[in-house]
Design an enzyme around this catalytic site. Structure first.
Site, PDB file in Angstrom:
ATOM      1  N   CYS B 146     -33.284  25.093 -84.942  1.00 37.59           N
ATOM      2  CA  CYS B 146     -34.132  23.962 -85.301  1.00 37.59           C
ATOM      3  C   CYS B 146     -33.712  23.480 -86.688  1.00 37.59           C
ATOM      4  O   CYS B 146     -33.638  24.274 -87.623  1.00 37.59           O
ATOM      5  CB  CYS B 146     -35.577  24.475 -85.309  1.00 37.59           C
ATOM      6  SG  CYS B 146     -36.744  23.493 -86.216  1.00 37.59           S
ATOM      7  N   GLU B 147     -33.428  22.195 -86.814  1.00 39.22           N
ATOM      8  CA  GLU B 147     -32.917  21.726 -88.118  1.00 39.22           C
ATOM      9  C   GLU B 147     -34.031  21.589 -89.147  1.00 39.22           C
ATOM     10  O   GLU B 147     -33.755  21.391 -90.323  1.00 39.22           O
ATOM     11  CB  GLU B 147     -32.176  20.407 -87.977  1.00 39.22           C
ATOM     12  CG  GLU B 147     -33.056  19.208 -87.751  1.00 39.22           C
ATOM     13  CD  GLU B 147     -32.261  17.912 -87.713  1.00 39.22           C
ATOM     14  OE1 GLU B 147     -31.034  17.957 -87.600  1.00 39.22           O
ATOM     15  OE2 GLU B 147     -32.902  16.852 -87.802  1.00 39.22           O
ATOM     16  N   HIS B 148     -35.264  21.693 -88.680  1.00 40.55           N
ATOM     17  CA  HIS B 148     -36.372  21.523 -89.617  1.00 40.55           C
ATOM     18  C   HIS B 148     -36.821  22.831 -90.246  1.00 40.55           C
ATOM     19  O   HIS B 148     -37.297  22.837 -91.372  1.00 40.55           O
ATOM     20  CB  HIS B 148     -37.559  20.864 -88.894  1.00 40.55           C
ATOM     21  CG  HIS B 148     -37.216  19.508 -88.373  1.00 40.55           C
ATOM     22  ND1 HIS B 148     -37.618  19.049 -87.150  1.00 40.55           N
ATOM     23  CD2 HIS B 148     -36.485  18.509 -88.904  1.00 40.55           C
ATOM     24  CE1 HIS B 148     -37.161  17.825 -86.961  1.00 40.55           C
ATOM     25  NE2 HIS B 148     -36.467  17.467 -88.014  1.00 40.55           N
ATOM     26  N   HIS B 149     -36.685  23.926 -89.498  1.00 43.17           N
ATOM     27  CA  HIS B 149     -37.163  25.202 -90.012  1.00 43.17           C
ATOM     28  C   HIS B 149     -36.095  26.296 -90.030  1.00 43.17           C
ATOM     29  O   HIS B 149     -36.366  27.404 -90.490  1.00 43.17           O
ATOM     30  CB  HIS B 149     -38.359  25.706 -89.183  1.00 43.17           C
ATOM     31  CG  HIS B 149     -39.526  24.777 -89.173  1.00 43.17           C
ATOM     32  ND1 HIS B 149     -39.733  23.845 -88.189  1.00 43.17           N
ATOM     33  CD2 HIS B 149     -40.547  24.623 -90.053  1.00 43.17           C
ATOM     34  CE1 HIS B 149     -40.827  23.154 -88.459  1.00 43.17           C
ATOM     35  NE2 HIS B 149     -41.346  23.606 -89.578  1.00 43.17           N
ATOM     36  N   GLN B 187     -34.101  18.814 -80.286  1.00 46.16           N
ATOM     37  CA  GLN B 187     -33.837  18.900 -78.852  1.00 46.16           C
ATOM     38  C   GLN B 187     -33.515  17.546 -78.226  1.00 46.16           C
ATOM     39  O   GLN B 187     -32.656  17.452 -77.349  1.00 46.16           O
ATOM     40  CB  GLN B 187     -35.027  19.551 -78.126  1.00 46.16           C
ATOM     41  CG  GLN B 187     -34.675  19.975 -76.717  1.00 46.16           C
ATOM     42  CD  GLN B 187     -35.806  20.692 -76.011  1.00 46.16           C
ATOM     43  OE1 GLN B 187     -36.589  21.398 -76.638  1.00 46.16           O
ATOM     44  NE2 GLN B 187     -35.912  20.507 -74.711  1.00 46.16           N
ATOM     45  N   HIS B 215     -39.342  26.817 -78.606  1.00 49.25           N
ATOM     46  CA  HIS B 215     -39.041  26.647 -80.021  1.00 49.25           C
ATOM     47  C   HIS B 215     -39.731  27.737 -80.809  1.00 49.25           C
ATOM     48  O   HIS B 215     -40.964  27.792 -80.858  1.00 49.25           O
ATOM     49  CB  HIS B 215     -39.512  25.264 -80.491  1.00 49.25           C
ATOM     50  CG  HIS B 215     -38.717  24.147 -79.923  1.00 49.25           C
ATOM     51  ND1 HIS B 215     -38.000  23.269 -80.699  1.00 49.25           N
ATOM     52  CD2 HIS B 215     -38.494  23.774 -78.643  1.00 49.25           C
ATOM     53  CE1 HIS B 215     -37.378  22.400 -79.920  1.00 49.25           C
ATOM     54  NE2 HIS B 215     -37.662  22.677 -78.668  1.00 49.25           N
ATOM     55  N   CYS B 217     -40.101  27.950 -83.817  1.00 48.40           N
ATOM     56  CA  CYS B 217     -40.914  27.401 -84.898  1.00 48.40           C
ATOM     57  C   CYS B 217     -42.340  27.112 -84.432  1.00 48.40           C
ATOM     58  O   CYS B 217     -43.257  27.038 -85.236  1.00 48.40           O
ATOM     59  CB  CYS B 217     -40.277  26.139 -85.470  1.00 48.40           C
ATOM     60  SG  CYS B 217     -39.848  24.901 -84.247  1.00 48.40           S
TER      61      CYS B 217
END
Lengths: 239, 255
Positions: B146-149, B187, B215, B217
């Site tokens: 996940c590029e955010h977390h 995704q 996910h 996250c």
């Protein structure tokens, strides 16, 4: 045999010594002597919530370095706040360092005249592999034979949370949970079984999708008496 | 011209300055930018001239090299040591002694999609076959980050396409999934990148890609919903136009 107390912070350096336990005769008697009182000082946590806030900038900077090192562009929209989010996520995933057993258990131990097995199974567990910093997750099954003292059921799940939300090794996690329950309740026996999938084996390395690691710790009568152990294993198995 | 620009920016700031990783092209790569930024467009079969220009832009894709990896390893490892300290752990204890290096290498593995080029994977395995029925490869295990977390995402990818005289080696579909999933991803973008890559390589009558993933996250933190799954899909060509074709695809991947 000597075991580090379950309150040991996974090897985190704290200035106050943790207690040590001597278990004699292969648990034949389950006499657990403590060199110090099991009461932990409230200030013993190595990481308090206030510290988390102050450490966030350093963690953020570290994550920015990692993103750049991987070749990503840290200015692109999707990654702009990622260092902050990742730092907070990592702090959440290691929040077990904040908490002590003392806080959770002291209230919810009750005197009940119950001496049959109590099992709480299928407790979802999420932890971080201390070797690769990659998650491992699975289920924990806990059983104990009370000796006049029972514990609130959710407290068993909370004990799992405290120890699993850390940088862990599955073997150590299993033992810490078992020791915490032993220490708090002095039951006739404790059994803990963990079955987990390790992302470090699934996502990288050997890449075995379906592999599961099972570890167990049996203390007291669960170790001595095969029938008790069998009863626990049969009851905690998923049909 | 483009190429020299890219090389120059590489020289000035060896890592991180280039905006082209993961298909976010701010530069002059119009073709690539077009099909990556336009969310709703159906990709019609393009002419061979257009194809070759897309293939050209794939050749120019900036990739991370093994040397890049080695050079950045110490700084990533140092960053991980900072993280361990920041979390209150003791990086000198036995279990954590080599963890920064292991974690850095693991993270480079999880983003190894940046090291690979579509053109290398695909160029060999496109065959002329007189087949015009649906081809489906399903249950491709997928692992992404996940590029955010910076926490794992994992799930399954189902791909179907209707060939138009050209078929692709089956494992190449899985390799395309690997290239795009082993990156810092979202995704939705992953689904589209896979679909577009197949479209551009084969010019099929249509492509359908469905991803169902968990996910971490959402599972390990935040809302903590254990059993939630996210499903995304991209339908291009006849899969988008014709509901029956789409139905056939969705039924076959479900069985």
């Amino acid at each position: 045999m000597e075991y580090q107390s379950s309150a040991d912070m996974n090897g985190v350096c704290s200035s106050k010594l943790v207690t040590e336990y001597l278990c004699r005769n292969g648990f034949g008697e389950l006499t657990i002597e403590s060199k110090k009182l099991p009461v932990q000082d409230q200030s013993e946590t190595s990481r308090k919530k206030a510290e988390d806030e102050s450490r966030l900038p350093a963690l953020e900077a570290a994550y920015t370095t990692i993103l750049r090192g991987l070749g990503e562009n840290t200015e692109r929209q999707g990654l702009l706040r990622t260092p902050l989010r990742a730092a907070k996520a990592m702090q959440f995933l290691t929040k077990g360092y904040h908490e002590t057993i003392y806080d959770i258990l002291n209230d919810a131990i009750f005197d009940e005249d119950h001496d049959e097995m109590v099992i709480v199974k299928d407790i979802d567990m999420f932890s971080l592999c201390e070797h690769h910093l990659v998650p491992f997750f699975g289920k924990v099954h806990i059983g104990y034979l009370p000796s006049k003292k029972v514990v609130g059921l959710s407290k068993l799940a909370r004990i799992v949370e405290i120890y699993s939300r850390r940088l862990q090794v599955q073997e150590r996690l299993t033992k810490q949970i078992a020791m915490a329950i032993s220490e708090a309740l002095q039951p006739a026996g404790v059994a803990v079984v963990i079955e987990a999938a390790h992302m470090c084996m699934v996502m990288r390395g050997v890449q075995k999708m379906n592999s599961r690691t099972v570890t167990s710790t049996m203390l007291g009568v669960f170790r001595e008496d095969p029938k008790t152990r069998e009863e626990f294993l049969a009851l905690s198995k998923n049909s | 011209m483009e190429r020299s620009k890219v090389k120059q920016s590489e020289k000035e700031a060896p890592v991180g300055s280039d905006a082209s990783l993961n298909g976010h092209c701010e530069g002059g790569r119009a073709k690539v930018a077009k099909w990556k930024d336009a969310p709703g467009e159906a990709c019609s079969p393009s002419s061979s001239k257009q194809t070759s220009s897309v293939m050209e832009s794939w050749k120019e894709e900036r990739t991370r090299s093994v040397e890049d990896n080695e050079m950045s390893l110490p700084s990533i490892a140092a960053a991980y040591t900072t993280i361990l300290r920041g979390l209150g752990e003791d990086p000198q204890r036995q279990g954590l002694l080599k963890t920064p290096w292991r974690a850095a290498t693991a993270m480079q593995f999880f983003t190894k999609g940046y090291q690979e080029k579509i053109i290398d994977v695909l160029n060999d395995a496109i065959f002329d076959e007189d087949h015009d029925e649906m081809v489906i490869v399903k249950d491709i295990d997928m692992f992404s980050m996940c590029e955010h977390h910076l926490v794992p995402i994992f799930g399954r990818v189902h791909i179907g396409y209707l060939p138009n005289k050209r078929v692709l080696g089956l494992s190449k579909l899985a390799r395309i999934v690997e290239i795009y999933s082993r990156r810092l991803q979202v995704q939705e973008r992953l689904t589209k990148q896979i679909a577009v890559a197949i479209t551009e390589a084969l010019q099929p009558a249509g492509v359908g890609v469905v991803i169902e993933a968990t996910h971490m996250c959402m599972v390990m933190r935040g809302v903590q919903k254990m059993n939630s799954k996210t499903v995304t899909s991209t339908m291009l060509g006849v899969f988008r136009e014709d509901p029956k074709t789409r139905d056939e695809f969705l039924t076959l991947i479900r069985s």
